[in-house]
Design an enzyme around this catalytic site. Sequence first.
Site, PDB file in Angstrom:
ATOM      1  N   ASN A   1       0.859  -1.189   0.000  1.00 54.87           N
ATOM      2  CA  ASN A   1       0.000   0.000   0.000  1.00 54.87           C
ATOM      3  C   ASN A   1       0.892   1.235   0.000  1.00 54.87           C
ATOM      4  O   ASN A   1       1.440   1.604   1.038  1.00 54.87           O
ATOM      5  CB  ASN A   1      -0.910  -0.032   1.243  1.00 54.87           C
ATOM      6  N   TRP A   2       0.993   1.853  -1.160  1.00 52.86           N
ATOM      7  CA  TRP A   2       1.895   3.010  -1.266  1.00 52.86           C
ATOM      8  C   TRP A   2       1.304   4.288  -0.685  1.00 52.86           C
ATOM      9  O   TRP A   2       2.004   5.297  -0.585  1.00 52.86           O
ATOM     10  CB  TRP A   2       2.261   3.255  -2.744  1.00 52.86           C
ATOM     11  N   LYS A   3       0.013   4.280  -0.401  1.00 53.17           N
ATOM     12  CA  LYS A   3      -0.641   5.493   0.101  1.00 53.17           C
ATOM     13  C   LYS A   3      -0.374   6.647  -0.880  1.00 53.17           C
ATOM     14  O   LYS A   3      -0.348   6.411  -2.085  1.00 53.17           O
ATOM     15  CB  LYS A   3      -0.190   5.791   1.534  1.00 53.17           C
TER      16      LYS A   3
ATOM     17  N   GLU B   1      -5.791  -4.377  10.571  1.00 57.45           N
ATOM     18  CA  GLU B   1      -4.741  -3.389  10.818  1.00 57.45           C
ATOM     19  C   GLU B   1      -5.060  -2.625  12.097  1.00 57.45           C
ATOM     20  O   GLU B   1      -5.833  -1.649  12.070  1.00 57.45           O
ATOM     21  CB  GLU B   1      -4.665  -2.406   9.647  1.00 57.45           C
TER      22      GLU B   1
ATOM     23  N   GLY C   1       2.736  -0.902   4.387  1.00 58.72           N
ATOM     24  CA  GLY C   1       2.815   0.505   4.003  1.00 58.72           C
ATOM     25  C   GLY C   1       4.259   0.940   3.834  1.00 58.72           C
ATOM     26  O   GLY C   1       4.875   0.750   2.790  1.00 58.72           O
ATOM     27  N   GLY C   2       4.838   1.507   4.888  1.00 58.71           N
ATOM     28  CA  GLY C   2       6.181   2.095   4.822  1.00 58.71           C
ATOM     29  C   GLY C   2       7.231   1.202   4.177  1.00 58.71           C
ATOM     30  O   GLY C   2       7.976   1.644   3.287  1.00 58.71           O
TER      31      GLY C   2
HETATM   32  P1  PGA Z   1       2.613   0.597   7.728  1.00 57.19           P
HETATM   33  O1  PGA Z   1       1.171   0.807   7.026  1.00 57.19           O
HETATM   34  O2  PGA Z   1       3.161  -0.709   7.209  1.00 57.19           O
HETATM   35  O3  PGA Z   1       3.412   1.773   7.312  1.00 57.19           O
HETATM   36  O4  PGA Z   1       2.361   0.535   9.208  1.00 57.19           O
HETATM   37  C1  PGA Z   1       0.294  -0.268   6.829  1.00 57.19           C
HETATM   38  C2  PGA Z   1      -0.995   0.222   6.218  1.00 57.19           C
HETATM   39  O5  PGA Z   1      -1.460   1.298   6.601  1.00 57.19           O
HETATM   40  O6  PGA Z   1      -1.599  -0.437   5.331  1.00 57.19           O
END
Ligand code: PGA
Length: 251
Positions: free
Chosen positions: A11-13, A169, A234-235
Amino acid sequence: MPSRTPYLAANWKMNKTVAEASDFVDTLLPRIAATQSDVVICPPFLALSEVVERSRGSAVTVAAQNMHEAGSGAYTGEISAAMLLEADVDAVILGHSERRQFFGETDEALSRKVPAALAAGLEPILCVGETEEARDADQTAAVLTGQIGADLAGVDHAADLERIVIAYEPIWAIGTGRTATPEQAQETIAFIRDLLRTLGAGADAVRILYGGSVKPGNAAELLSQPDIDGALVGGAALDPEDFAAIVEAAG
Ligand code: PGA
């Protein structure tokens, strides 16, 4: 019990331009050429087509990060299922906690979005999770029961449950560096699976992912838990080497 193919989603946001997305895919693909897992990249809307085109013929499929439930209309700034399908997108994240928190996404809207995605042939990746306050107050089960009950209320459970991917999550673990322990994640995801079993026979085929500060260093232990079928990352999914290491950790 059906065997569930591991599912690793990036998930690149709101990160990566089209050029950056293209570089990422070019680095990732050779690193994951041997994977047997489902690997999903979730870019911002403008990079969807680039990632679709560059990853053709590979294990990678592509998901959007949001979708409106209506077919078309006066919804400024929104994207429909038909637009995603035209771009050859396969799936869509729905109900991410950042959309719930910052953009007012409600369970009521999700009760329309999830069936709309299914009806269009898109795989919904439905995100659920509790806040830190809810966990501290022993409300995790109640929060998840409420979210899943409401978000899946419009779904034909008998026919479509197994077409849905759920991402658990915990909000306190997203982007914080604070990961749920493998035991906490397993226990909560097993609870979600039991909840799904009360809805429909397809519950054992549903992939349930863990998300929240997944990294190369903790992925293998999380993914080895019996009910954790993958990760929404995410990150650590902004770096193709780190994401490839997480894909490898799934075996
Ligand atoms: P994160 O994000 O791995 O940066 O904690 C996960 C997400 O929000 O899907």
